[in-house]
Design a protein around this motif. Structure first.
Motif, PDB file in Angstrom:
ATOM      1  N   UNK A  26       0.818  -1.210   0.000  1.00  0.00           N
ATOM      2  CA  UNK A  26       0.000   0.000   0.000  1.00  0.00           C
ATOM      3  C   UNK A  26       0.854   1.263   0.000  1.00  0.00           C
ATOM      4  N   UNK A  27       2.019   1.220   0.625  1.00  0.00           N
ATOM      5  CA  UNK A  27       2.885   2.388   0.678  1.00  0.00           C
ATOM      6  C   UNK A  27       3.546   2.663  -0.670  1.00  0.00           C
ATOM      7  N   UNK A  28       3.588   1.670  -1.539  1.00  0.00           N
ATOM      8  CA  UNK A  28       4.302   1.818  -2.801  1.00  0.00           C
ATOM      9  C   UNK A  28       3.372   2.000  -3.994  1.00  0.00           C
ATOM     10  N   UNK A  29       2.136   1.528  -3.901  1.00  0.00           N
ATOM     11  CA  UNK A  29       1.245   1.519  -5.054  1.00  0.00           C
ATOM     12  C   UNK A  29       0.829   2.943  -5.419  1.00  0.00           C
ATOM     13  N   UNK A  30       0.606   3.174  -6.704  1.00  0.00           N
ATOM     14  CA  UNK A  30       0.208   4.495  -7.188  1.00  0.00           C
ATOM     15  C   UNK A  30      -1.306   4.578  -7.312  1.00  0.00           C
ATOM     16  N   UNK A  31      -1.791   5.770  -7.610  1.00  0.00           N
ATOM     17  CA  UNK A  31      -3.220   5.964  -7.807  1.00  0.00           C
ATOM     18  C   UNK A  31      -3.884   6.614  -6.609  1.00  0.00           C
ATOM     19  N   UNK A  32      -4.973   7.366  -6.839  1.00  0.00           N
ATOM     20  CA  UNK A  32      -5.641   8.068  -5.732  1.00  0.00           C
ATOM     21  C   UNK A  32      -6.374   7.157  -4.764  1.00  0.00           C
ATOM     22  N   UNK A  33      -6.799   5.964  -5.211  1.00  0.00           N
ATOM     23  CA  UNK A  33      -7.550   5.056  -4.341  1.00  0.00           C
ATOM     24  C   UNK A  33      -7.289   3.613  -4.749  1.00  0.00           C
ATOM     25  N   UNK A  34      -7.259   2.726  -3.738  1.00  0.00           N
ATOM     26  CA  UNK A  34      -7.051   1.297  -3.953  1.00  0.00           C
ATOM     27  C   UNK A  34      -8.110   0.553  -3.149  1.00  0.00           C
ATOM     28  N   UNK A  35      -8.783  -0.424  -3.777  1.00  0.00           N
ATOM     29  CA  UNK A  35      -9.843  -1.188  -3.107  1.00  0.00           C
ATOM     30  C   UNK A  35      -9.389  -2.630  -2.908  1.00  0.00           C
ATOM     31  N   UNK A  36      -9.452  -3.107  -1.662  1.00  0.00           N
ATOM     32  CA  UNK A  36      -8.974  -4.454  -1.349  1.00  0.00           C
ATOM     33  C   UNK A  36     -10.010  -5.227  -0.520  1.00  0.00           C
ATOM     34  N   UNK A 101     -12.121  -2.694   1.975  1.00  0.00           N
ATOM     35  CA  UNK A 101     -11.493  -1.434   2.354  1.00  0.00           C
ATOM     36  C   UNK A 101     -11.053  -0.667   1.110  1.00  0.00           C
ATOM     37  N   UNK A 102     -11.286   0.635   1.138  1.00  0.00           N
ATOM     38  CA  UNK A 102     -10.798   1.524   0.092  1.00  0.00           C
ATOM     39  C   UNK A 102      -9.754   2.440   0.736  1.00  0.00           C
ATOM     40  N   UNK A 103      -8.538   2.398   0.231  1.00  0.00           N
ATOM     41  CA  UNK A 103      -7.426   3.188   0.762  1.00  0.00           C
ATOM     42  C   UNK A 103      -7.248   4.404  -0.136  1.00  0.00           C
ATOM     43  N   UNK A 104      -7.333   5.589   0.455  1.00  0.00           N
ATOM     44  CA  UNK A 104      -7.443   6.835  -0.296  1.00  0.00           C
ATOM     45  C   UNK A 104      -6.273   7.765   0.033  1.00  0.00           C
ATOM     46  N   UNK A 105      -5.646   8.311  -0.999  1.00  0.00           N
ATOM     47  CA  UNK A 105      -4.612   9.322  -0.777  1.00  0.00           C
ATOM     48  C   UNK A 105      -5.245  10.544  -0.119  1.00  0.00           C
ATOM     49  N   UNK A 106      -4.578  11.159   0.875  1.00  0.00           N
ATOM     50  CA  UNK A 106      -5.187  12.265   1.627  1.00  0.00           C
ATOM     51  C   UNK A 106      -5.678  13.421   0.765  1.00  0.00           C
ATOM     52  N   UNK A 107      -4.992  13.717  -0.314  1.00  0.00           N
ATOM     53  CA  UNK A 107      -5.376  14.852  -1.159  1.00  0.00           C
ATOM     54  C   UNK A 107      -6.072  14.399  -2.446  1.00  0.00           C
ATOM     55  N   UNK A 108      -6.694  13.221  -2.412  1.00  0.00           N
ATOM     56  CA  UNK A 108      -7.322  12.690  -3.627  1.00  0.00           C
ATOM     57  C   UNK A 108      -8.397  13.635  -4.155  1.00  0.00           C
ATOM     58  N   UNK A 109      -9.234  14.168  -3.268  1.00  0.00           N
ATOM     59  CA  UNK A 109     -10.234  15.174  -3.634  1.00  0.00           C
ATOM     60  C   UNK A 109     -10.401  16.118  -2.450  1.00  0.00           C
ATOM     61  N   UNK A 110     -10.999  17.265  -2.676  1.00  0.00           N
ATOM     62  CA  UNK A 110     -11.311  18.192  -1.593  1.00  0.00           C
ATOM     63  C   UNK A 110     -12.514  17.674  -0.811  1.00  0.00           C
ATOM     64  N   UNK A 111     -12.533  17.977   0.492  1.00  0.00           N
ATOM     65  CA  UNK A 111     -13.703  17.669   1.306  1.00  0.00           C
ATOM     66  C   UNK A 111     -13.679  16.344   2.017  1.00  0.00           C
ATOM     67  N   UNK A 112     -12.599  15.565   1.902  1.00  0.00           N
ATOM     68  CA  UNK A 112     -12.531  14.302   2.629  1.00  0.00           C
ATOM     69  C   UNK A 112     -12.516  14.570   4.134  1.00  0.00           C
TER      70      UNK A 112
END
Length: 295
Positions: A26-36, A101-112
């Motif tokens: 998870x620390x290495x994968x790219x993309x704004x969100x990952x679903x596992x 679980x959906x793992x989301x980058x903190x700045x993926x979108x505004x308003x999280x």
């Protein structure tokens, strides 16, 4: 990346290794969100850990307890826990749990959201989560996959927050009263009784309790009763038994409280949980965990 079923079928030592491997991925994968997806057996405990992505933890089946230094939250079916990035947390399974679980980058979108919370999972969000796990994980998605993940991210800030965290006051006398109530919940506790037991005036008590918990005694009491009721209902205990054991004078009064707190009736909650809990079939009482949130 280890698959969820590998974690479910592994021994304790192997599970730990697989979890650590997943966290590193998870620390290495790219993309704004990952679903596992992950499958867990009853009683399994995921030790304290953190990740650089925020997590939307959704239990399709079973009940989950999430513990942080700030307290504990209960996540029943049809709900999810939002865990901000960097938050140390542990997870305990109550019953066999099918987790998404959906793992989301903190700045993926505004308003999280920027704080821990339990949220209701709408039909739309449920469908998006189920579809998202089928997509290629890592990197930017295009076409249908990109639209699914984009809509999922934009729906997170709109999920309704649910009162499934129970704050405790910092004052030792007030905290002791709360612990006694948790051990034997009742809807009939009064402010005057609690104030007398704490050696405080009614006004001083209400101000102190609200200042330390952020809740009125009435709301706090309802949340405590709800925490005691949910695992029992999920285990299949009849609604009448649960309501009377919690001290309600009538089942309609209990149902009114339940609908006000969770937005659905006990039968609706059990039906949406997949029919695993049935109001008409008595079963042995399961665990009745209480969420404790310190302030």
């Amino acid at each position: 990346m280890p698959h969820g079923r590998e974690i479910s079928h592994a021994g304790n030592v192997e599970r730990r290794r697989l979890h650590e491997s997943r966290w590193e991925w998870l620390e290495q994968v790219a993309g704004p969100a990952v679903a596992l997806p992950t499958e867990y057996p009853d009683g399994y405990h995921v030790p304290q850990h953190r990740h650089s992505r925020s997590q939307l933890l959704h239990a399709l089946v079973g009940v989950v307890l999430v513990t942080t230094r700030h307290g504990r939250w209960m996540v029943p079916p049809d709900h999810a826990m939002w865990i901000p990035a960097g938050t140390e947390h542990a997870v305990e399974m109550l019953g066999d749990v099918s987790m998404r679980s959906v793992y989301v980058m903190p700045q993926a979108i505004d308003g999280l959201p920027d704080s821990l919370r339990v949220v209701g999972v709408t039909d739309l969000m449920h469908s998006l989560i189920v579809e998202s796990e089928k997509l290629p994980q890592g990197g930017e998605l295009e076409g249908r996959g990109g639209l699914i993940m984009s809509l999922l991210l934009h729906e997170i800030p709109n999920l309704p927050e649910r009162p499934l965290g129970l704050p405790f006051p910092s004052d030792p006398k007030l905290a002791a009263l709360c612990r006694r109530f948790v051990a034997a919940p009742s809807p009939h506790a009064t402010i005057d009784e609690w104030a007398d037991a704490a050696g405080m005036s009614r006004r001083s008590f209400t101000r102190a309790f609200h200042r330390q918990t952020g809740l009125s005694l009435s709301t706090w009491r309802q949340q405590a009763c709800l925490f005691a009721a949910l695992p029992r209902l999920a285990d299949g205990e009849p609604i009448t038994r649960v309501a009377l054991d919690l001290g309600y004078d009538s089942v309609p009064a209990f149902i009114t409280m339940f609908k006000r707190m969770l937005g659905t009736s006990p039968r609706g909650y059990m039906r949406r949980a997949g029919g695993s809990a049935r109001a008409d079939v008595p079963m042995l009482q399961g665990p009745s965990p209480i969420g404790l949130k310190s302030r």
